[in-house]
Design a protein around this motif. Sequence first.
Motif, mmCIF file in Angstrom:
data_model
loop_
_atom_site.group_PDB
_atom_site.id
_atom_site.type_symbol
_atom_site.label_atom_id
_atom_site.label_comp_id
_atom_site.label_asym_id
_atom_site.label_seq_id
_atom_site.Cartn_x
_atom_site.Cartn_y
_atom_site.Cartn_z
ATOM 1 N N GLU A 1 -6.380 -42.183 19.349
ATOM 2 C CA GLU A 1 -5.316 -41.187 19.237
ATOM 3 C C GLU A 1 -3.979 -41.909 19.372
ATOM 4 O O GLU A 1 -3.918 -43.036 19.883
ATOM 5 C CB GLU A 1 -5.444 -40.155 20.370
ATOM 6 N N GLN B 1 -11.826 -41.132 31.706
ATOM 7 C CA GLN B 1 -12.065 -40.102 30.686
ATOM 8 C C GLN B 1 -11.531 -40.548 29.322
ATOM 9 O O GLN B 1 -12.149 -40.264 28.286
ATOM 10 C CB GLN B 1 -11.445 -38.762 31.102
ATOM 11 N N ARG C 1 -16.073 -42.304 20.285
ATOM 12 C CA ARG C 1 -15.617 -42.308 18.881
ATOM 13 C C ARG C 1 -15.918 -43.647 18.215
ATOM 14 O O ARG C 1 -16.197 -43.700 17.004
ATOM 15 C CB ARG C 1 -14.126 -42.002 18.818
ATOM 16 N N PHE D 1 -25.039 -33.102 32.667
ATOM 17 C CA PHE D 1 -24.518 -31.874 33.263
ATOM 18 C C PHE D 1 -24.731 -31.834 34.777
ATOM 19 O O PHE D 1 -24.292 -30.906 35.450
ATOM 20 C CB PHE D 1 -25.122 -30.643 32.580
ATOM 21 N N TYR E 1 -17.257 -30.858 34.042
ATOM 22 C CA TYR E 1 -16.440 -29.820 33.407
ATOM 23 C C TYR E 1 -14.967 -29.909 33.803
ATOM 24 O O TYR E 1 -14.170 -29.055 33.414
ATOM 25 C CB TYR E 1 -16.979 -28.429 33.726
ATOM 26 N N ASP E 2 -14.623 -30.935 34.573
ATOM 27 C CA ASP E 2 -13.208 -31.093 34.934
ATOM 28 C C ASP E 2 -12.367 -31.414 33.712
ATOM 29 O O ASP E 2 -11.154 -31.263 33.718
ATOM 30 C CB ASP E 2 -13.029 -32.218 35.966
ATOM 31 N N CYS E 3 -13.019 -31.913 32.681
ATOM 32 C CA CYS E 3 -12.300 -32.275 31.459
ATOM 33 C C CYS E 3 -13.020 -31.628 30.300
ATOM 34 O O CYS E 3 -13.948 -32.204 29.740
ATOM 35 C CB CYS E 3 -12.296 -33.798 31.310
ATOM 36 N N HIS E 4 -12.631 -30.385 29.971
ATOM 37 C CA HIS E 4 -13.441 -29.688 28.967
ATOM 38 C C HIS E 4 -13.248 -30.256 27.573
ATOM 39 O O HIS E 4 -14.045 -29.988 26.692
ATOM 40 C CB HIS E 4 -13.239 -28.172 29.029
ATOM 41 N N THR E 5 -12.200 -31.037 27.358
ATOM 42 C CA THR E 5 -12.041 -31.648 26.042
ATOM 43 C C THR E 5 -12.866 -32.924 25.908
ATOM 44 O O THR E 5 -13.008 -33.446 24.813
ATOM 45 C CB THR E 5 -10.570 -32.007 25.766
ATOM 46 N N CYS E 6 -13.356 -33.417 27.034
ATOM 47 C CA CYS E 6 -14.096 -34.688 26.917
ATOM 48 C C CYS E 6 -15.507 -34.609 27.484
ATOM 49 O O CYS E 6 -16.132 -35.640 27.726
ATOM 50 C CB CYS E 6 -13.308 -35.835 27.547
ATOM 51 N N VAL E 7 -16.023 -33.410 27.679
ATOM 52 C CA VAL E 7 -17.377 -33.254 28.211
ATOM 53 C C VAL E 7 -18.381 -34.056 27.382
ATOM 54 O O VAL E 7 -19.191 -34.813 27.914
ATOM 55 C CB VAL E 7 -17.785 -31.760 28.249
ATOM 56 N N MET E 8 -18.312 -33.889 26.073
ATOM 57 C CA MET E 8 -19.322 -34.547 25.237
ATOM 58 C C MET E 8 -19.106 -36.062 25.166
ATOM 59 O O MET E 8 -20.076 -36.817 25.083
ATOM 60 C CB MET E 8 -19.280 -33.924 23.841
ATOM 61 N N GLN F 1 -10.371 -39.278 36.236
ATOM 62 C CA GLN F 1 -8.981 -39.757 36.206
ATOM 63 C C GLN F 1 -8.805 -41.102 36.909
ATOM 64 O O GLN F 1 -7.686 -41.583 37.056
ATOM 65 C CB GLN F 1 -8.055 -38.718 36.849
#
Lengths: 125, 612
Positions: free
Chosen positions: A30, A42, A50, A67, A73-80, A102
Amino acid sequence: MEYTVLDFSNRIAELLSVPVDKAYKSGVLEMQDLKETPLTRQTAARIVHRTLLYLGEHDERNVEKAFLLKDIYDCHTCVMHVAQVYVKGIMKPSEDLVFGMQECLSDEEANDILLKISNKEKRIN
Amino acid sequence: MKTRTSRTNPEPLKGKEYEYSSFAEGKAFPEKKTGLLPAMGWNSWNAFGSGNTEELAKMTADKFIELELDKLGYEYIVLDDGCYCPERADGKLTNEPVKFPSGFKALGDYIHEKGLKFGMYNDVGTNLCAGAAVGTCGFEDVDAKSYAEWGVDFLKVDNCYYLWDNATFSKPESAKYTFAPKIKGIRVTGHGQDFSLRAADSAACELTGSVGKFDDEGNAFFIGTTDGTNVGTTPVGEQSSELVFYVNTSEEGLYDLFVTYATAQEVGQGEWLQIAVTGEESGSDKGLEENDSKIIFDGMMEATPSKDAFTVSGAFSIKLCKGENEIVFMNHRRQENTLNSYAAMFYALKEASPEKDILLSMCEWGKTNPQNWGYKVGASWRILNDITFCVGRDGDPGRGSWNHPGTQSICSQYNKAVVMDEFSGLDRGWNDPDMMVIGMNDITRQMSETHMVMWCMLNSPLMLGLDLRRVQKGDELYKIIANKELIALNQDALGVQAKRVFSTLEENEPDTAYIMDDNRVDVLFKPLSNGDFAVSFINLSTEKNEAVISVSLDVMLDFAGHKCVNLDKLEKASKFKLKNLITGEETVQEGRMFSAGNIEPCGNVTFRVSVC
């Protein structure tokens, strides 16, 4: 000197044998990965995941083990991203069942991760 | 121009309408447009994650027209996270140059030229969830102007990096704002009287609600509001706890109040305290109603050396009346601060675009129980964390789930939304169980159909979350997302969310019981504007339900008859025309018992019913 996102991005680009600019334009990195800011776990997970996809490595289908991480789930954009690098044995939790989203990565840890991207035998199962 | 927020503490509340005590009044802020039906459109997140691009957004707009989704009511094309530069430029938001090379104005124009509407995304915190340091906190006015310039019609606002709560990526110590200190007791002196009351003494005080607790020594903590981000916390009923001391005085006048407390910066024990006094005459000098409470303190208490080191506060001057008074210790700031933050964006949008109603789609994941207050400023409010974490990317549709112990499944979201009907409506807004996962991997045709039925019956925003290149007119996916009869339920002018009137796992309170066991069949009843109603039998189980489930119209009317436009007619009717909204089959039924059997795994039987 603190290890930065840009350091890691440069190493990833080197590993992919492309200029860092191309790694960005192709979606591996990014825009924010081109900065001299500390590399968090994270962010490393996202870049590594990626990178694996760019290299044609398929996602693990069963990631239920991830899981169990208390902070998944603290980082819902990076769970996967976290789930994949954890289940594949490329990044381990910073402590028992806590990924440490973090927390910053050291040079040594980053080297270890980079090694495991290209060398599956080094991954921890 | 500044590029970082200058806010260091929660702001003072701007008026009574921001206070917890006003939440039950049900009055939206006067500037909010009410009477809107649930939004319909497409959001980029489930399909492309932060990998969305201008090219993909344009393609989606093109597909809307090709598939004629616009003619079915789908209108918003919403860019989710991942579209901005990671830092502000001269204090302003800017487009990520590789993904969105033409800029947002040009993209908005492209979308508008097709007769569609343009949606964007931001966050009430300092950063967006994917990391970009461009959250609206402290920049609401600047950002609202940008959105106005770009022609934005819809704004989804997330809750990451929020400063005044322990939200995602927030500092854990931000919990200090959301919970009161632990309280051991109080002392009240004045007019020759001296009261020393302990929290442990149940005759002297009461801990209300369900979140508050006493420790082993009888000290009260967890004085605050529940966290609704994850599954399992019911949205129905009281979500906050207050510690109420009762003081019976022999003389009206000013008294000194001292509080014995200990602070921490963790969930359950914080630093922010609100104190209110309620007596028959306590508010009279402010022109308040009798028995109204008067907040005499709303701020941070001086920190104690440790979480167990109790200290006595300085004196608070309070006015007590003769007779019984209530001195209330509370912290409703979790909800009030979040309302304050969303309201700041709401008013900034109003100021920047006074002629336009930019829809505010609140995405604080149910954390602060927005069903209680979201109606004041929002068109809708998310009720939980995300429906999927396996989001797709260009070339990979991502994965959804039918059920899961966490929030990431269709049933997880449904199970909470289905008991939230009393919080929604045309005068309030809509519960939002997240963008749909139809078209993602692992979601079968049967699941997709039932998912669509659920979202339509529950008046949820219908935001598609799939890569529309996977859809061709007339194919399986198209028939599901373009089911006009189902969409008509969602967009029915009466604006009443279906009520669950029966569940095989709950005999007594099917309308309010939060059930997480998916091995069941639910029956939903939805009154419609023309006097029809919809009834849906939903099998959440992954096993076929062979039993015949029957529910009388009388039972349905007991629960929701008062919401029907033609209750008298329905109470007497004995012959009905039924249309199955999945198969299209029409039948006529004599009798008031409605039944369905042999419901497929994850399946449904849904009828629109008219009185013959």
